[in-house]
Design a protein around this motif. Structure first.
Motif, short mmCIF file in Angstrom:
data_model
loop_
_atom_site.label_atom_id
_atom_site.label_comp_id
_atom_site.label_asym_id
_atom_site.label_seq_id
_atom_site.Cartn_x
_atom_site.Cartn_y
_atom_site.Cartn_z
N SER A 227 18.38 -5.72 21.82
CA SER A 227 19.24 -6.47 20.91
C SER A 227 20.35 -5.58 20.34
O SER A 227 21.50 -6.01 20.20
N GLU A 228 20.02 -4.33 20.03
CA GLU A 228 21.03 -3.43 19.46
C GLU A 228 22.02 -2.98 20.52
O GLU A 228 23.22 -2.85 20.25
N LEU A 229 21.53 -2.75 21.73
CA LEU A 229 22.42 -2.38 22.83
C LEU A 229 23.40 -3.50 23.12
O LEU A 229 24.61 -3.28 23.28
N ASN A 230 22.89 -4.73 23.18
CA ASN A 230 23.76 -5.87 23.45
C ASN A 230 24.79 -6.04 22.35
O ASN A 230 25.95 -6.36 22.61
N ALA A 231 24.37 -5.81 21.11
CA ALA A 231 25.30 -5.93 19.99
C ALA A 231 26.42 -4.88 20.10
O ALA A 231 27.59 -5.18 19.83
N TYR A 232 26.06 -3.66 20.51
CA TYR A 232 27.07 -2.61 20.66
C TYR A 232 28.14 -3.01 21.67
O TYR A 232 29.34 -2.88 21.42
N TRP A 233 27.71 -3.52 22.82
CA TRP A 233 28.68 -3.88 23.86
C TRP A 233 29.54 -5.07 23.43
O TRP A 233 30.74 -5.11 23.74
N ASN A 234 28.96 -6.00 22.70
CA ASN A 234 29.76 -7.12 22.21
C ASN A 234 30.75 -6.68 21.14
O ASN A 234 31.89 -7.15 21.10
N GLU A 235 30.32 -5.78 20.26
CA GLU A 235 31.23 -5.26 19.24
C GLU A 235 32.36 -4.46 19.88
O GLU A 235 33.51 -4.53 19.44
N LEU A 236 32.03 -3.71 20.91
CA LEU A 236 33.03 -2.94 21.63
C LEU A 236 34.09 -3.86 22.22
O LEU A 236 35.29 -3.62 22.11
N ALA A 237 33.61 -4.95 22.88
CA ALA A 237 34.54 -5.90 23.49
C ALA A 237 35.45 -6.52 22.45
O ALA A 237 36.67 -6.65 22.66
N ALA A 238 34.89 -6.90 21.31
CA ALA A 238 35.69 -7.52 20.26
C ALA A 238 36.69 -6.52 19.69
O ALA A 238 37.87 -6.86 19.44
N ARG A 239 36.25 -5.29 19.48
CA ARG A 239 37.11 -4.27 18.88
C ARG A 239 38.32 -3.96 19.75
O ARG A 239 39.40 -3.65 19.24
N HIS A 240 38.14 -4.03 21.06
CA HIS A 240 39.23 -3.67 21.98
C HIS A 240 39.90 -4.89 22.60
O HIS A 240 40.68 -4.75 23.54
N GLY A 241 39.60 -6.08 22.10
CA GLY A 241 40.30 -7.27 22.55
C GLY A 241 39.95 -7.72 23.96
O GLY A 241 40.71 -8.46 24.58
N VAL A 242 38.79 -7.29 24.47
CA VAL A 242 38.41 -7.66 25.83
C VAL A 242 38.16 -9.16 25.95
O VAL A 242 38.50 -9.79 26.97
N ASP A 243 37.58 -9.75 24.92
CA ASP A 243 37.27 -11.18 24.97
C ASP A 243 38.51 -12.03 25.26
O ASP A 243 38.41 -13.10 25.87
N GLU A 244 39.67 -11.56 24.82
CA GLU A 244 40.91 -12.31 25.03
C GLU A 244 41.30 -12.37 26.50
O GLU A 244 42.10 -13.22 26.91
N HIS A 245 40.76 -11.47 27.31
CA HIS A 245 41.08 -11.41 28.74
C HIS A 245 39.92 -11.91 29.60
O HIS A 245 39.97 -11.78 30.82
N ALA A 246 38.88 -12.46 28.98
CA ALA A 246 37.65 -12.76 29.70
C ALA A 246 37.56 -14.20 30.14
O ALA A 246 38.02 -15.11 29.45
N ARG A 247 36.94 -14.39 31.29
CA ARG A 247 36.57 -15.71 31.79
C ARG A 247 35.05 -15.70 31.93
O ARG A 247 34.51 -15.22 32.93
N PHE A 248 34.37 -16.17 30.89
CA PHE A 248 32.91 -16.19 30.89
C PHE A 248 32.38 -17.45 31.57
O PHE A 248 33.12 -18.40 31.83
N SER A 249 31.07 -17.43 31.85
CA SER A 249 30.41 -18.55 32.53
C SER A 249 31.16 -18.93 33.80
O SER A 249 31.27 -20.11 34.16
N THR A 250 31.67 -17.91 34.47
CA THR A 250 32.51 -18.11 35.65
C THR A 250 32.01 -17.24 36.79
O THR A 250 31.74 -16.05 36.59
N LYS A 251 31.88 -17.82 37.95
CA LYS A 251 31.37 -17.11 39.12
C LYS A 251 32.50 -16.83 40.10
O LYS A 251 33.36 -17.68 40.35
N VAL A 252 32.50 -15.61 40.64
CA VAL A 252 33.44 -15.26 41.71
C VAL A 252 32.82 -15.64 43.04
O VAL A 252 31.68 -15.27 43.34
N HIS A 253 33.55 -16.38 43.84
CA HIS A 253 33.06 -16.77 45.16
C HIS A 253 33.54 -15.81 46.24
O HIS A 253 32.73 -15.19 46.93
N VAL A 254 34.85 -15.70 46.40
CA VAL A 254 35.41 -14.86 47.46
C VAL A 254 36.61 -14.10 46.91
O VAL A 254 37.45 -14.66 46.19
#
Length: 665
Positions: A227-254
């Motif tokens: 739980s703490e590890l997952n929180a760190y990575w989520n906080e990191l993403a938020a701090r550096h604006g990664v979420d703004e560039h993310a496409r979640f719940s999305t699968k790459v096919h080819v």
């Protein structure tokens, strides 16, 4: 190609680089309380860098060597010397707090950094480690940026938002390079988002399990829970604006390369769908899908017949309650070593089915919380957390590399691969014998017959003590079949169960198995490799697949220890440097030469042949069906760093973009 400096930034003295800076907002009472609990070797190293004076790493301030994997806080000093160190540290830190003392104008050389760490650990560490340590400590930049903004749009698609994908995304964002990061999950974190089984946590020291340029100074424990590890990575993403560039719940096919356009087309769709619904275009594609994302489900007869909940640890359903249940666990690897002790606390009965026993090492800080004093020192003493990380990096990493090297002249090959490996075997065996002294039947089942490190060496999470519980059974007879109500072994005994848990690891040799990659002339990456036989130059690039890079690709897992984070950051630096060259020099494509790729892999195979993994003696997820080691790297960290740190343009075929003036109207 752009090169990053091996030396600290001129502004290095303000802080060990990262998302936090040590601050002087403390009282003398708080300082005195924390210094009473300080790690004295780390304190001396911090004073040496803060003052620029090496008196702190000379007589009489020479620590003794640690005697175990603990932090060795006392440094072996007598009480009088320890008191003098604390008093001197108090004086220096109060002067720093008042502004009277500032860090020297001239940054420490890499050689000095290695020399100071040698003193702190009382063992020689070569000067070649200095530049790498400077980066690991955040004292030198581990980053290359384009020298100028791109005159044309430039876009990178990153596949996977786990640790390596996040590290890549953050670095691209810092460099001002546009990117999209795609992940099948609904959040970042990868492994630490998906693995939520009871007891799940890191078996690498927490302080190593963070990015060097954005460390976490306030871990709750020395080995953090999921739980703490997952929180760190989520906080990191938020701090550096990664979420703004993310496409979640999305699968790459080819992902397909268009040679005429020197670009990639990436088809994507909903994670729960079977068909792509959208197309992304990218100048560069970075695969960050990792090695530990495809659960390995063994082919056991009757597995589909079990009527109760049956699930893999990597696909845990937290609605399942184990209280009062009979739980059958198949597998005794890293996840089982965490899950079994946790489940045994609540389940009525836990039956563990073991194919191969595991070597597990005790760690004095496993299960221990990090106290307030350490949090204070990390937050307020310049360089303290940086030195703490560097000590762990050496002790858990390259220090143990020699234990994996086969000595063909060693007279006891088989039980060990060299003299040091045999000493480790004796130490680990003595530990198991101590834990199971009153249980000879368990002892016979629990001491491996292969050399240490033949399989991944684990940190004991209470495994051996758990085996002695009245509600835990260790079964070593082979599994004949799973029945509707349990597991029947080859001795004819049926072990009844309410819940069936597969702790059977991942398909680690099936690199990039989750996506289809089409390169030049439509060649398929998996067909190019063959089943479970991935190869890449430096584990990063493949001939015939321009502008395509892997993170945590073939033969990049550091099987001798340390942390996957360090290797990932080295690869990110390499890829960022190549991308920066593409932007600065208007390159249309970058592709590793086939002869360079082949020569590297020949060298790698030769080095691998001298390791404990190739020596054999047991099954391991490192090896494919034909016996080749696909996941692990044979190199020391410092050797791999020297190879990837500054890309050699001669290793690549590059093509330039057609000038706008020369394009056909």
């Amino acid at each position: 190609m752009p090169q990053s400096s091996n030396f600290p930034d001129p502004n290095w003295g303000a802080q060990p680089a990262g998302a936090f800076a040590p601050t002087p907002d403390f009282t003398e009472t708080e300082l005195d309380s924390a210094l009473a609990e300080a790690n004295l070797p780390i304190l001396l190293g911090s004073l040496a860098l803060l003052t620029g004076d090496d008196q702190w790493v000379l007589e009489p301030y020479l620590p003794t060597a640690p005697t175990d994997l603990g932090d060795h806080d006392s440094g072996g000093f007598d009480e009088a010397t320890a008191a003098r160190i604390r008093e001197n540290a108090r004086e220096v830190l109060l002067r720093w707090q008042s502004g009277e003392l500032t860090a020297p104008t001239d940054p420490p050389t890499p050689e000095r950094i290695a020399a100071i760490l040698s003193v702190m650990l009382a063992e020689p560490i070569g000067p070649e480690y200095g530049p790498l340590l400077a980066e690991e400590m955040g004292l030198a930049p581990r980053h290359t940026e384009p020298e100028q903004a791109s005159t044309t749009p430039f876009h990178v698609v990153i596949i996977g938002a786990g640790i390596s994908g996040l590290a890549m995304a953050v670095r691209l964002g810092q460099a001002g390079i546009d990117y999209t990061i795609v992940d099948k999950n609904d959040s970042v974190g990868g492994t630490w988002h998906e693995n939520i089984y009871p007891g799940c946590g890191v078996d690498t020291p927490s302080y190593l399990y963070a990015l060097s340029f954005d460390p976490k100074p306030d871990w709750s424990g020395y080995f953090a829970p999921q739980s703490e590890l997952n929180a760190y990575w989520n906080e990191l993403a938020a701090r550096h604006g990664v979420d703004e560039h993310a496409r979640f719940s999305t699968k790459v096919h080819v992902a397909s390369y268009d040679e005429a356009a020197s670009s990639w087309t990436v088809t994507i769709g909903p994670a729960d769908g079977d068909e792509p619904t959208e197309t992304l275009t990218a100048d560069v594609v970075v695969s960050a899908v990792g090695l530990l994302n495809q659960p390995s489900v063994p082919k056991i007869p009757g597995l589909d017949e079990f009527t109760g909940p049956a699930l893999h640890t990597a696909r845990w359903d937290d609605s399942i309650r184990l209280e009062g249940k009979r739980v059958a666990v198949i597998g005794t690897g890293a996840s089982a070593m965490q899950f079994v002790p946790a489940s045994a606390e609540v389940a009525d009965q836990v039956t563990v089915f073991q194919r191969t026993p595991q070597w597990a090492m005790p760690h004095p800080l496993k299960g221990e919380s990090v106290d307030d004093a350490k949090h204070f020192l990390n937050a307020h003493v310049p360089f303290y957390v940086a030195w703490y990380r560097s000590r762990l990096f050496w002790r858990m990493g390259d220090k143990v590399w020699k234990l994996l090297q086969v000595d063909p002249d060693y007279p006891h090959l088989g039980r060990a691969v060299n003299k040091a490996n045999d000493r480790l075997r004796a130490h680990l065996t003595a530990y198991i014998e101590h834990e199971l002294a009153e249980y000879p039947d368990l002892l016979d089942k629990s001491v491996p017959d292969y050399p240490p490190y033949g399989k991944r060496l684990l940190i004991d999470a209470g495994w051996f003590r758990t085996l002695t519980r009245d509600n835990v059974d260790l079964v070593t007879d082979g599994i004949e079949t799973v029945t509707s109500t349990g597991v029947r072994t080859t001795d004819g005994v049926e072990h009844e169960a309410d819940v069936l848990v597969l702790a059977t690891g991942f398909k680690a040799v099936d690199v990039l198995a989750s996506i289809e990659v089409k390169g030049r002339d439509g060649r398929d990456l998996h067909e190019t490799w063959g089943e479970g036989d991935g190869r890449a130059y430096l584990g990063i690039t493949v001939p015939g697949f321009p502008n395509f890079f892997c993170l945590y690709g073939p033969n990049t897992n550091t099987g001798h220890g340390g942390t996957v984070i360090a290797g990932t950051e080295m690869q990110v630096q390499h890829v960022t440097s190549l991308i920066s060259s593409m932007i600065d020099r208007r390159l249309a494509s970058v592709e590793v030469r086939e002869d360079v790729h082949d020569a590297y892999n020949t060298e790698l195979d030769e080095a691998m042949a001298s390791t404990v993994w190739d020596f054999g003696g047991t099954t391991t997820y490192y090896r494919n069906d034909r016996g080749r080691i696909v996941t692990n790297s044979p190199w020391r960290y410092v050797d791999y760093w020297s190879r990837v740190h500054e890309p050699n343009e001669a290793d690549f075929i590059v093509t330039e973009k057609t000038p706008i003036s020369a394009q056909t109207p």
